[in-house]
Scaffold this motif. Structure first.
Motif, PDB file in Angstrom:
ATOM      1  N   GLU A  40       0.834  -1.205   0.000  1.00 22.48           N
ATOM      2  CA  GLU A  40       0.000   0.000   0.000  1.00 22.48           C
ATOM      3  C   GLU A  40       0.864   1.248   0.000  1.00 22.48           C
ATOM      4  O   GLU A  40       0.585   2.213  -0.734  1.00 22.48           O
ATOM      5  CB  GLU A  40      -0.926   0.014   1.214  1.00 22.48           C
ATOM      6  N   ASN A  41       1.929   1.246   0.776  1.00 21.75           N
ATOM      7  CA  ASN A  41       2.798   2.415   0.834  1.00 21.75           C
ATOM      8  C   ASN A  41       3.512   2.653  -0.491  1.00 21.75           C
ATOM      9  O   ASN A  41       3.692   3.792  -0.930  1.00 21.75           O
ATOM     10  CB  ASN A  41       3.821   2.253   1.953  1.00 21.75           C
ATOM     11  N   PHE A  42       3.918   1.552  -1.167  1.00 17.60           N
ATOM     12  CA  PHE A  42       4.569   1.684  -2.470  1.00 17.60           C
ATOM     13  C   PHE A  42       3.640   2.357  -3.476  1.00 17.60           C
ATOM     14  O   PHE A  42       4.040   3.268  -4.204  1.00 17.60           O
ATOM     15  CB  PHE A  42       5.003   0.316  -2.993  1.00 17.60           C
ATOM     16  N   TYR A  43       2.398   1.903  -3.523  1.00 15.24           N
ATOM     17  CA  TYR A  43       1.463   2.506  -4.473  1.00 15.24           C
ATOM     18  C   TYR A  43       1.178   3.962  -4.116  1.00 15.24           C
ATOM     19  O   TYR A  43       0.994   4.801  -5.004  1.00 15.24           O
ATOM     20  CB  TYR A  43       0.179   1.689  -4.556  1.00 15.24           C
ATOM     21  N   PRO A 147       1.404 -11.197  -0.348  1.00 16.76           N
ATOM     22  CA  PRO A 147       0.500 -10.158  -0.863  1.00 16.76           C
ATOM     23  C   PRO A 147       0.699  -8.796  -0.209  1.00 16.76           C
ATOM     24  O   PRO A 147       0.153  -7.803  -0.689  1.00 16.76           O
ATOM     25  CB  PRO A 147      -0.891 -10.721  -0.549  1.00 16.76           C
ATOM     26  N   ASP A 148       1.473  -8.733   0.871  1.00 18.22           N
ATOM     27  CA  ASP A 148       1.697  -7.455   1.552  1.00 18.22           C
ATOM     28  C   ASP A 148       2.883  -6.674   0.999  1.00 18.22           C
ATOM     29  O   ASP A 148       3.077  -5.514   1.348  1.00 18.22           O
ATOM     30  CB  ASP A 148       1.915  -7.680   3.050  1.00 18.22           C
ATOM     31  N   ARG A 149       3.683  -7.329   0.150  1.00 20.87           N
ATOM     32  CA  ARG A 149       4.864  -6.660  -0.406  1.00 20.87           C
ATOM     33  C   ARG A 149       4.684  -6.423  -1.905  1.00 20.87           C
ATOM     34  O   ARG A 149       4.145  -7.291  -2.607  1.00 20.87           O
ATOM     35  CB  ARG A 149       6.117  -7.502  -0.187  1.00 20.87           C
ATOM     36  N   PRO A 150       5.154  -5.291  -2.424  1.00 21.17           N
ATOM     37  CA  PRO A 150       5.115  -5.108  -3.875  1.00 21.17           C
ATOM     38  C   PRO A 150       6.037  -6.116  -4.546  1.00 21.17           C
ATOM     39  O   PRO A 150       7.172  -6.320  -4.113  1.00 21.17           O
ATOM     40  CB  PRO A 150       5.611  -3.665  -4.074  1.00 21.17           C
ATOM     41  N   LEU A 151       5.533  -6.757  -5.593  1.00 20.65           N
ATOM     42  CA  LEU A 151       6.294  -7.769  -6.320  1.00 20.65           C
ATOM     43  C   LEU A 151       6.857  -7.154  -7.595  1.00 20.65           C
ATOM     44  O   LEU A 151       6.120  -6.591  -8.405  1.00 20.65           O
ATOM     45  CB  LEU A 151       5.405  -8.963  -6.650  1.00 20.65           C
ATOM     46  N   ARG A 152       8.146  -7.302  -7.765  1.00 20.02           N
ATOM     47  CA  ARG A 152       8.855  -6.618  -8.842  1.00 20.02           C
ATOM     48  C   ARG A 152       9.456  -7.616  -9.821  1.00 20.02           C
ATOM     49  O   ARG A 152       9.838  -8.718  -9.465  1.00 20.02           O
ATOM     50  CB  ARG A 152       9.984  -5.774  -8.232  1.00 20.02           C
ATOM     51  N   VAL A 153       9.557  -7.201 -11.097  1.00 21.15           N
ATOM     52  CA  VAL A 153      10.248  -7.992 -12.107  1.00 21.15           C
ATOM     53  C   VAL A 153      11.002  -7.051 -13.043  1.00 21.15           C
ATOM     54  O   VAL A 153      10.564  -5.927 -13.304  1.00 21.15           O
ATOM     55  CB  VAL A 153       9.264  -8.865 -12.920  1.00 21.15           C
ATOM     56  N   ASN A 154      12.143  -7.509 -13.519  1.00 19.63           N
ATOM     57  CA  ASN A 154      12.945  -6.782 -14.499  1.00 19.63           C
ATOM     58  C   ASN A 154      12.797  -7.503 -15.834  1.00 19.63           C
ATOM     59  O   ASN A 154      13.156  -8.686 -15.937  1.00 19.63           O
ATOM     60  CB  ASN A 154      14.405  -6.781 -14.044  1.00 19.63           C
TER      61      ASN A 154
END
Length: 367
Positions: A40-43, A147-154
């Motif tokens: 939520e904080n990331f968004y 689900p509580d962490r932002p999931l990232r991909v490069n």
């Protein structure tokens, strides 16, 4: 100080082991007590909507690459990661060298896969993608997804970087974009379509929150393109890639090396959420001042150059605070305070989290 910075290895503080950025080494870092979820904080940061702290990619984010989950899939060439210099042929047929000092791959100097852009339709074979994706993604979602962490991909090399690699460097590449712009645009459109399909398939299987795309647009002296070339060759094919990445709500980041300040307005028009650009080649504080209400910044810790390994804990924390002061205003910032040692990572993690909370408390009227 409003928020306590616990001493290194203070009893009662839970820790976790994570991979140190740009390395296969691990680091032990504290587990923070968040007031809201990191996702939520990331968004909130991406949307410049009252984040509560500056997201720290070293602690707040999770990462997963489609395929095995350990290495990038064949379509992206298997080019990323490791601490040893190594040579290999990537999935496109390009002789490639992974350069650990740079944290990434480049084509092997002297090798040329294609010397004439007008031959791309017969010369270039677009790699297959999707092998074992369903099984691997299912395993990831069942065993590792948080689900509580932002999931990232490069998603790796973009339009410019891929064509530079295919043409063995910048000499033939620059000749192609100047002498054969129609053939170059045709290739870029095909590559854009290919990457859109890649991203759409990826997003069917895994709910990514943050997608990073690499495309260098200049040297440290100047851009590769004029504004006209940007508009006619790069903008529209890139826009389709950005739109595909954001189609299910993920934030989009452009990593782009070079002195590319002139292109930031184009990045805004492309609807890019974060840019990751070279501090030494661009006046990033000025860009934040001019465009910070429209685009976000991956802000590396200020003044951590050659002296990085020799910084004291307090010097490192001072630079963390300086970075927050420069870039955190109004949101639209994330950083990484991984430090050089476990003690630096511990202190940097708490300083970035606590100082940026104090910063936003004051900015948002909670002080």
């Amino acid at each position: 100080m409003k928020y306590e910075r616990p001493a290194y290895k203070q009893p009662g503080i839970e820790v976790e082991t994570r991979t140190r950025p740009f390395s296969s080494d691990t680091m032990t870092i504290p587990i923070l007590e968040y007031p809201i979820t990191p996702k939520e904080n990331f968004y909130r940061s991406a949307k410049r909507d009252n984040p509560l702290w500056v997201p720290n990619s070293a602690t707040d984010f999770d990462s997963y690459t489609m395929g095995t989950g350990l290495t990038p899939p064949p379509a992206m060439g298997g080019m990323w990661g490791g601490t040893e210099r190594r040579e290999f042929t990537d999935a496109w047929g390009v002789e490639t060298v992974f350069v650990p000092e740079a944290g990434g791959p480049m084509h092997k100097p002297g090798s040329v896969f294609m010397d004439d852009i007008t031959t791309w339709e017969t010369k270039v074979k677009f790699p297959e993608y999707g092998e074992n994706w369903e099984e691997a993604a299912k395993h990831f979602m069942e065993t590792r997804y948080n689900p509580d962490r932002p999931l990232r991909v490069n998603i790796g090399q973009g339009l410019t970087e891929r064509l530079v690699a295919l043409m063995g460097g910048y000499t033939l590449y620059c000749e192609a974009i100047v002498v054969e712009p129609e053939a170059t645009l045709a290739f870029f459109n095909k590559l854009s379509d290919y990457m859109v399909g890649y991203v759409e398939r990826m997003l069917e299987l895994v709910p990514y929150d943050f997608i990073t795309y690499h495309d260098d647009w200049g040297t440290e002296k100047e851009t590769f393109y004029s504004d006209k070339m940007m508009e006619e060759l790069i903008f529209e094919p890139t826009k389709r890639i950005v739109a595909a990445c954001k189609s299910k709500g993920a934030a989009f980041e452009l990593h782009s090396c070079g002195n590319i300040e002139r292109f930031v307005p184009y990045m805004i028009d492309l609807d890019i959420d974060f840019i990751q650009i070279q501090r030494r080649a661009n006046d990033v504080p000025l860009l934040k001042e001019k465009y910070g209400d429209k685009i976000g910044f991956n802000s590396f810790i200020e003044r951590t150059g050659a002296d990085y390994p020799n910084l004291s804990i307090e010097e490192y924390c001072e630079r963390v605070r300086e970075t927050v002061d420069l870039y955190a205003g109004g949101g639209g910032m994330y950083s990484s305070a991984s430090g050089y040692t476990d003690e630096h990572a511990w202190a940097g993690t708490f300083e970035l989290f606590c100082y940026s909370r104090e910063f936003y408390d004051k900015e948002q009227g909670r002080d």
